[in-house]
Design a protein around this motif. Structure first.
Motif, mmCIF file in Angstrom:
data_model
loop_
_atom_site.group_PDB
_atom_site.id
_atom_site.type_symbol
_atom_site.label_atom_id
_atom_site.label_comp_id
_atom_site.label_asym_id
_atom_site.label_seq_id
_atom_site.Cartn_x
_atom_site.Cartn_y
_atom_site.Cartn_z
ATOM 1 N N ARG A 105 7.416 -4.035 10.390
ATOM 2 C CA ARG A 105 7.879 -4.640 11.294
ATOM 3 C C ARG A 105 6.732 -4.082 12.131
ATOM 4 N NH1 ARG A 105 12.808 -2.270 14.971
ATOM 5 N NH2 ARG A 105 14.594 -3.767 13.638
ATOM 6 N N ARG A 106 5.875 -3.741 11.887
ATOM 7 C CA ARG A 106 4.025 -3.935 11.801
ATOM 8 C C ARG A 106 3.834 -4.960 11.519
ATOM 9 N NH1 ARG A 106 2.683 1.150 12.374
ATOM 10 N NH2 ARG A 106 3.922 1.688 14.291
ATOM 11 N N HIS A 107 3.535 -5.076 10.135
ATOM 12 C CA HIS A 107 2.831 -5.445 9.266
ATOM 13 C C HIS A 107 3.166 -7.420 9.702
ATOM 14 C CE1 HIS A 107 0.067 -6.618 5.897
ATOM 15 N NE2 HIS A 107 0.987 -7.217 5.140
ATOM 16 N N SER A 108 4.488 -7.231 9.284
ATOM 17 C CA SER A 108 4.831 -8.946 9.633
ATOM 18 C C SER A 108 5.020 -9.404 10.951
ATOM 19 C CB SER A 108 6.893 -8.667 9.651
ATOM 20 O OG SER A 108 7.168 -8.899 8.439
ATOM 21 N N ARG A 109 5.202 -8.682 11.665
ATOM 22 C CA ARG A 109 4.449 -8.862 12.470
ATOM 23 C C ARG A 109 3.179 -9.352 13.659
ATOM 24 N NH1 ARG A 109 2.211 -8.632 17.778
ATOM 25 N NH2 ARG A 109 2.779 -8.722 19.536
ATOM 26 N N ASN A 110 2.196 -8.188 12.356
ATOM 27 C CA ASN A 110 0.912 -8.655 12.154
ATOM 28 C C ASN A 110 -0.011 -9.873 11.840
ATOM 29 O OD1 ASN A 110 0.464 -6.545 13.849
ATOM 30 N ND2 ASN A 110 -0.704 -4.869 12.256
ATOM 31 N N MET A 111 0.853 -10.067 10.669
ATOM 32 C CA MET A 111 1.046 -11.185 9.989
ATOM 33 C C MET A 111 1.106 -12.693 10.614
ATOM 34 S SD MET A 111 1.689 -11.082 6.100
ATOM 35 C CE MET A 111 3.449 -10.476 6.027
ATOM 36 N N SER A 112 1.924 -12.284 11.783
ATOM 37 C CA SER A 112 2.321 -13.392 12.399
ATOM 38 C C SER A 112 1.068 -14.332 13.362
ATOM 39 C CB SER A 112 3.559 -13.731 13.088
ATOM 40 O OG SER A 112 3.677 -14.218 13.807
ATOM 41 N N VAL A 113 1.180 -12.609 14.260
ATOM 42 C CA VAL A 113 0.123 -12.675 14.969
ATOM 43 C C VAL A 113 -1.358 -12.828 14.789
ATOM 44 C CG1 VAL A 113 -0.830 -11.234 17.343
ATOM 45 C CG2 VAL A 113 1.712 -10.834 16.747
ATOM 46 N N LEU A 114 -1.620 -12.020 13.894
ATOM 47 C CA LEU A 114 -2.856 -12.361 12.821
ATOM 48 C C LEU A 114 -3.858 -13.591 12.504
ATOM 49 C CD1 LEU A 114 -3.762 -8.692 12.171
ATOM 50 C CD2 LEU A 114 -4.334 -10.591 14.702
ATOM 51 N N GLY A 115 -2.484 -14.092 12.057
ATOM 52 C CA GLY A 115 -2.624 -15.824 10.862
ATOM 53 C C GLY A 115 -3.246 -15.283 9.816
ATOM 54 N N PHE A 116 -2.623 -13.804 9.751
ATOM 55 C CA PHE A 116 -2.761 -14.165 7.268
ATOM 56 C C PHE A 116 -1.553 -13.841 6.828
ATOM 57 C CE2 PHE A 116 -2.565 -9.748 9.333
ATOM 58 C CZ PHE A 116 -2.087 -9.053 8.512
ATOM 59 N N PHE A 117 -1.318 -14.333 5.445
ATOM 60 C CA PHE A 117 -0.355 -13.611 4.753
ATOM 61 C C PHE A 117 -0.591 -12.897 3.477
ATOM 62 C CE2 PHE A 117 2.972 -15.109 1.317
ATOM 63 C CZ PHE A 117 3.778 -14.186 2.214
ATOM 64 N N SER A 118 -0.603 -11.558 3.259
ATOM 65 C CA SER A 118 -1.007 -10.468 2.521
ATOM 66 C C SER A 118 -0.768 -9.543 2.673
ATOM 67 C CB SER A 118 -2.963 -10.882 2.729
ATOM 68 O OG SER A 118 -3.715 -10.327 2.060
ATOM 69 N N HIS A 119 -1.398 -9.006 1.511
ATOM 70 C CA HIS A 119 -1.196 -6.591 1.897
ATOM 71 C C HIS A 119 -1.821 -6.329 1.891
ATOM 72 C CE1 HIS A 119 2.465 -8.118 -1.305
ATOM 73 N NE2 HIS A 119 2.427 -8.363 -1.363
ATOM 74 N N GLN A 120 -2.862 -7.015 2.558
ATOM 75 C CA GLN A 120 -4.059 -6.472 3.323
ATOM 76 C C GLN A 120 -3.853 -7.107 4.210
ATOM 77 O OE1 GLN A 120 -7.893 -6.712 0.152
ATOM 78 N NE2 GLN A 120 -9.027 -6.836 2.037
ATOM 79 N N THR A 121 -4.635 -6.566 5.843
ATOM 80 C CA THR A 121 -4.946 -7.515 6.460
ATOM 81 C C THR A 121 -6.289 -7.383 7.136
ATOM 82 O OG1 THR A 121 -5.588 -4.903 7.398
ATOM 83 C CG2 THR A 121 -3.298 -5.278 8.112
ATOM 84 N N PRO A 122 -6.566 -8.287 7.617
ATOM 85 C CA PRO A 122 -7.955 -8.665 7.578
ATOM 86 C C PRO A 122 -9.116 -7.287 7.784
ATOM 87 C CG PRO A 122 -6.672 -9.479 9.336
ATOM 88 C CD PRO A 122 -5.620 -8.929 8.729
ATOM 89 N N GLU A 123 -8.089 -6.329 8.410
ATOM 90 C CA GLU A 123 -9.440 -5.229 8.135
ATOM 91 C C GLU A 123 -9.564 -4.142 6.874
ATOM 92 O OE1 GLU A 123 -7.271 -6.560 11.888
ATOM 93 O OE2 GLU A 123 -6.551 -4.733 10.866
ATOM 94 N N GLY A 124 -8.273 -4.683 5.776
ATOM 95 C CA GLY A 124 -8.748 -4.303 4.875
ATOM 96 C C GLY A 124 -8.442 -2.894 4.405
#
Length: 201
Positions: A105-124
């Motif tokens: 859930r946290r990853h799905s939310r972060n992809m939406s809120v932070l505007g990315f689509f990846s297995h890796q977050t913008p923070e790496g």
């Protein structure tokens, strides 16, 4: 004799042409369902931008340990569709894992809120990093992600699309995993982000 009829015929033809044109334009502008999925790989360089806000929030009002009964409808449907697929292929169904649901859930939310689509977050942070930060220990762990918009059953649709991708299908039908969970987040525009995790502890 037909002089008074001709203007009416022309007006009628003009109205028919105008209405036909309006209908064609309306049909071409109607929103179409959108879907995207991605398979992770070692060569993946980083997150793909899909738009959205850079404002991050890592808090959630979701249950601390959501059971399958507390899962959202897209989460339940994706989990059910996964186990139906496994049973059709002679594999044991997976157990629902509440800890994985929280991470997903946290990853799905972060992809939406932070505007990315990846297995890796913008923070790496990759999946193994996110699992470690959540205190989840594992022997094997894997992830499928997707987003779609405009589909009646977004959870089952995501699983259907994952089955035609070799990497996603391998996760769905792996005999290694014993547990799984799905975490979803619905963006303000109706886009449904889904993260599915698999684990062998």
């Amino acid at each position: 004799m037909f002089a008074h009829i001709i203007p009416r015929v022309l007006v009628s033809l003009f109205l028919i042409a105008f209405v036909s044109s309006s209908i064609a334009t309306a049909q071409s502008l109607a929103p179409r369902p959108v879907a995207r999925l991605i398979s992770g790989s070692a060569s993946e360089s980083g997150p793909r931008r899909i738009g959205g806000s850079l404002e991050a929030s890592f808090t959630s009002n979701a249950p601390v340990s959501p059971s399958i009964a507390e899962a959202t409808t897209p989460e339940q449907r994706a989990f059910e569709a996964t186990n139906e697929l496994r049973l059709r292929n002679g594999l044991a169904p997976l157990d629902w894992d509440p800890e994985l649901c929280i991470i997903a859930r946290r990853h799905s939310r972060n992809m939406s809120v932070l505007g990315f689509f990846s297995h890796q977050t913008p923070e790496g942070l990759r999946l193994r990093d996110r699992a470690r930060l959540a205190g989840v220990r594992y022997r094997v762990i894997a992830e499928n992600i997707a987003y779609n918009q405009g589909f009646e059953d977004p959870g089952a649709f995501a699983v259907e699309r994952w089955t035609i991708s070799a990497g996603h299908r391998a996760n769905l039908l792996s005999n290694e995993f014993r547990s799984s969970a799905v975490g979803s987040f619905v963006a303000p525009d109706g886009t449904v982000f889904l993260t599915q995790l698999f684990i062998l502890r």
